[in-house]
Design an enzyme around this catalytic site. Sequence first.
Site, PDB file in Angstrom:
ATOM      1  N   LYS A   9       0.830  -1.212   0.000  1.00  0.00           N
ATOM      2  CA  LYS A   9       0.000   0.000   0.000  1.00  0.00           C
ATOM      3  C   LYS A   9       0.868   1.267   0.000  1.00  0.00           C
ATOM      4  O   LYS A   9       2.067   1.213   0.285  1.00  0.00           O
ATOM      5  CB  LYS A   9      -0.937  -0.037   1.223  1.00  0.00           C
ATOM      6  CG  LYS A   9      -1.948  -1.206   1.182  1.00  0.00           C
ATOM      7  CD  LYS A   9      -2.934  -1.135   2.352  1.00  0.00           C
ATOM      8  CE  LYS A   9      -3.945  -2.271   2.291  1.00  0.00           C
ATOM      9  NZ  LYS A   9      -4.955  -2.181   3.396  1.00  0.00           N
ATOM     10  N   TYR A  49     -12.327  -2.199  -3.796  1.00  0.00           N
ATOM     11  CA  TYR A  49     -12.898  -2.292  -2.452  1.00  0.00           C
ATOM     12  C   TYR A  49     -14.435  -2.282  -2.459  1.00  0.00           C
ATOM     13  O   TYR A  49     -15.056  -1.885  -1.465  1.00  0.00           O
ATOM     14  CB  TYR A  49     -12.345  -1.172  -1.570  1.00  0.00           C
ATOM     15  CG  TYR A  49     -10.953  -1.473  -1.032  1.00  0.00           C
ATOM     16  CD1 TYR A  49     -10.727  -2.582  -0.208  1.00  0.00           C
ATOM     17  CD2 TYR A  49      -9.865  -0.656  -1.322  1.00  0.00           C
ATOM     18  CE1 TYR A  49      -9.470  -2.864   0.297  1.00  0.00           C
ATOM     19  CE2 TYR A  49      -8.591  -0.934  -0.818  1.00  0.00           C
ATOM     20  CZ  TYR A  49      -8.408  -2.040  -0.011  1.00  0.00           C
ATOM     21  OH  TYR A  49      -7.166  -2.322   0.500  1.00  0.00           O
ATOM     22  N   ASN A 112      -2.120   0.359   6.791  1.00  0.00           N
ATOM     23  CA  ASN A 112      -1.547  -0.871   7.346  1.00  0.00           C
ATOM     24  C   ASN A 112      -0.647  -1.630   6.364  1.00  0.00           C
ATOM     25  O   ASN A 112      -0.476  -2.834   6.460  1.00  0.00           O
ATOM     26  CB  ASN A 112      -2.649  -1.764   7.942  1.00  0.00           C
ATOM     27  CG  ASN A 112      -3.704  -2.147   6.924  1.00  0.00           C
ATOM     28  OD1 ASN A 112      -3.573  -1.861   5.733  1.00  0.00           O
ATOM     29  ND2 ASN A 112      -4.741  -2.809   7.384  1.00  0.00           N
ATOM     30  N   HIS A 115      -2.047  -5.471   1.740  1.00  0.00           N
ATOM     31  CA  HIS A 115      -3.329  -6.147   1.597  1.00  0.00           C
ATOM     32  C   HIS A 115      -3.030  -7.589   1.200  1.00  0.00           C
ATOM     33  O   HIS A 115      -2.084  -7.830   0.461  1.00  0.00           O
ATOM     34  CB  HIS A 115      -4.171  -5.493   0.494  1.00  0.00           C
ATOM     35  CG  HIS A 115      -5.264  -6.391  -0.034  1.00  0.00           C
ATOM     36  ND1 HIS A 115      -6.518  -6.414   0.525  1.00  0.00           N
ATOM     37  CD2 HIS A 115      -5.267  -7.317  -1.022  1.00  0.00           C
ATOM     38  CE1 HIS A 115      -7.252  -7.325  -0.122  1.00  0.00           C
ATOM     39  NE2 HIS A 115      -6.520  -7.879  -1.057  1.00  0.00           N
ATOM     40  N   GLU A 126      -8.946 -11.065  -7.429  1.00  0.00           N
ATOM     41  CA  GLU A 126      -7.991  -9.969  -7.234  1.00  0.00           C
ATOM     42  C   GLU A 126      -6.766 -10.138  -8.135  1.00  0.00           C
ATOM     43  O   GLU A 126      -6.211  -9.144  -8.616  1.00  0.00           O
ATOM     44  CB  GLU A 126      -7.601  -9.895  -5.754  1.00  0.00           C
ATOM     45  CG  GLU A 126      -8.790  -9.458  -4.892  1.00  0.00           C
ATOM     46  CD  GLU A 126      -8.515  -9.474  -3.397  1.00  0.00           C
ATOM     47  OE1 GLU A 126      -7.394  -9.853  -2.971  1.00  0.00           O
ATOM     48  OE2 GLU A 126      -9.420  -9.094  -2.640  1.00  0.00           O
TER      49      GLU A 126
HETATM   50  P1  ATP Z   1      -6.951  -6.094   3.504  1.00  0.00           P
HETATM   51  O1  ATP Z   1      -8.278  -6.352   2.838  1.00  0.00           O
HETATM   52  O2  ATP Z   1      -6.323  -4.758   3.098  1.00  0.00           O
HETATM   53  O3  ATP Z   1      -5.989  -7.244   3.407  1.00  0.00           O
HETATM   54  P2  ATP Z   1      -8.091  -6.798   5.994  1.00  0.00           P
HETATM   55  O4  ATP Z   1      -8.717  -7.937   5.233  1.00  0.00           O
HETATM   56  O5  ATP Z   1      -7.265  -7.104   7.188  1.00  0.00           O
HETATM   57  O6  ATP Z   1      -7.199  -5.905   5.044  1.00  0.00           O
HETATM   58  P3  ATP Z   1     -10.619  -5.434   5.725  1.00  0.00           P
HETATM   59  O7  ATP Z   1     -11.643  -5.562   6.768  1.00  0.00           O
HETATM   60  O8  ATP Z   1     -10.778  -6.185   4.434  1.00  0.00           O
HETATM   61  O9  ATP Z   1      -9.198  -5.763   6.408  1.00  0.00           O
HETATM   62  O10 ATP Z   1     -10.457  -3.880   5.411  1.00  0.00           O
HETATM   63  C1  ATP Z   1      -9.808  -3.447   4.232  1.00  0.00           C
HETATM   64  C2  ATP Z   1      -8.908  -2.276   4.572  1.00  0.00           C
HETATM   65  O11 ATP Z   1      -9.709  -1.187   4.985  1.00  0.00           O
HETATM   66  C3  ATP Z   1      -7.945  -2.514   5.745  1.00  0.00           C
HETATM   67  O12 ATP Z   1      -6.755  -3.171   5.376  1.00  0.00           O
HETATM   68  C4  ATP Z   1      -7.675  -1.095   6.179  1.00  0.00           C
HETATM   69  O13 ATP Z   1      -6.724  -0.459   5.319  1.00  0.00           O
HETATM   70  C5  ATP Z   1      -9.035  -0.452   5.996  1.00  0.00           C
HETATM   71  N1  ATP Z   1      -9.851  -0.523   7.220  1.00  0.00           N
HETATM   72  C6  ATP Z   1     -10.505  -1.610   7.703  1.00  0.00           C
HETATM   73  N2  ATP Z   1     -11.169  -1.338   8.829  1.00  0.00           N
HETATM   74  C7  ATP Z   1     -10.932  -0.022   9.083  1.00  0.00           C
HETATM   75  C8  ATP Z   1     -11.323   0.889  10.104  1.00  0.00           C
HETATM   76  N3  ATP Z   1     -12.119   0.502  11.108  1.00  0.00           N
HETATM   77  N4  ATP Z   1     -10.876   2.162  10.026  1.00  0.00           N
HETATM   78  C9  ATP Z   1     -10.095   2.576   9.018  1.00  0.00           C
HETATM   79  N5  ATP Z   1      -9.677   1.771   8.009  1.00  0.00           N
HETATM   80  C10 ATP Z   1     -10.082   0.497   8.048  1.00  0.00           C
HETATM   81 MG    MG Z   2      -9.810  -7.664   3.402  1.00  0.00          MG
END
Ligand code: ATP
Ligand code: MG
Length: 132
Positions: A9, A49, A112, A115, A126
Site C-alpha cells: 500500500k 474495495y 496498514n 493487503h 484480485e
Molecule cells: P486487507 O483487505 O487490506 O488485506 P483486511 O482484510 O485485514 O485488510 P478489511 O476488513 O478487508 O481488512 O479492510 C480493508 C482495509 O480497509 C484494511 O486493510 C484497512 O486499510 C481499511 N480498514 C478496515 N477497517 C478499518 C477501520 N475501522 N478504520 C479505518 N480503516 C479500516
Molecule cells: Mg480484506
Amino acid sequence: MERTLLIIKPDATERNLIGHIVYRLERAGFRVVNMRMEQLTEVRAREFYAVHEGKPFLDSLVSFMVSGPVVPMELERENAISSLRELIGATNPKDAACGTIRQEIARDIEKNSVHASDSPENAKKEIAFFFE
Ligand code: ATP
Ligand code: MG
C-alpha cells in the site's frame, strides 16, 4: 501450490519499504510470479474495495489507496492464502501478532502497509483485477 494476491500500500511505497516486504515474503517461502507498480485511480480503488461499499471507512480508505503508487504482486506457495494472511497479521497493527509484517511496519488500522486476499474466490478475482 496455491496463488494469492498481495498489495504493498502507499504508506509502505512512500517509506521505501518495497524491498523489505519482498524480502520478508521470499524468506517465508513465497515465490513472486507477477509484480508491478500502479497508481490507482479513484474508480479502480472503489472497484477493488466494492465489498466495503457502505462502510464508514470506505471514502478515507479510497483516498489513502490513491495517495501514492501501490505494488500488487501475485505470490505462489503451499497454502499461500492462509499463510499470507498469517504473515501479514491483524488489520489493526495494535492487534497484530509479534513477527507479522503489519506489527513491524504498519502505521495504523488504515495505513496498514499491505493487503492480502482472504479466500480462494477473492484471490482469483484480485489476481485477475491486476494481472489480466
Ligand atoms: P486487507 O483487505 O487490506 O488485506 P483486511 O482484510 O485485514 O485488510 P478489511 O476488513 O478487508 O481488512 O479492510 C480493508 C482495509 O480497509 C484494511 O486493510 C484497512 O486499510 C481499511 N480498514 C478496515 N477497517 C478499518 C477501520 N475501522 N478504520 C479505518 N480503516 C479500516
Ligand atoms: Mg480484506
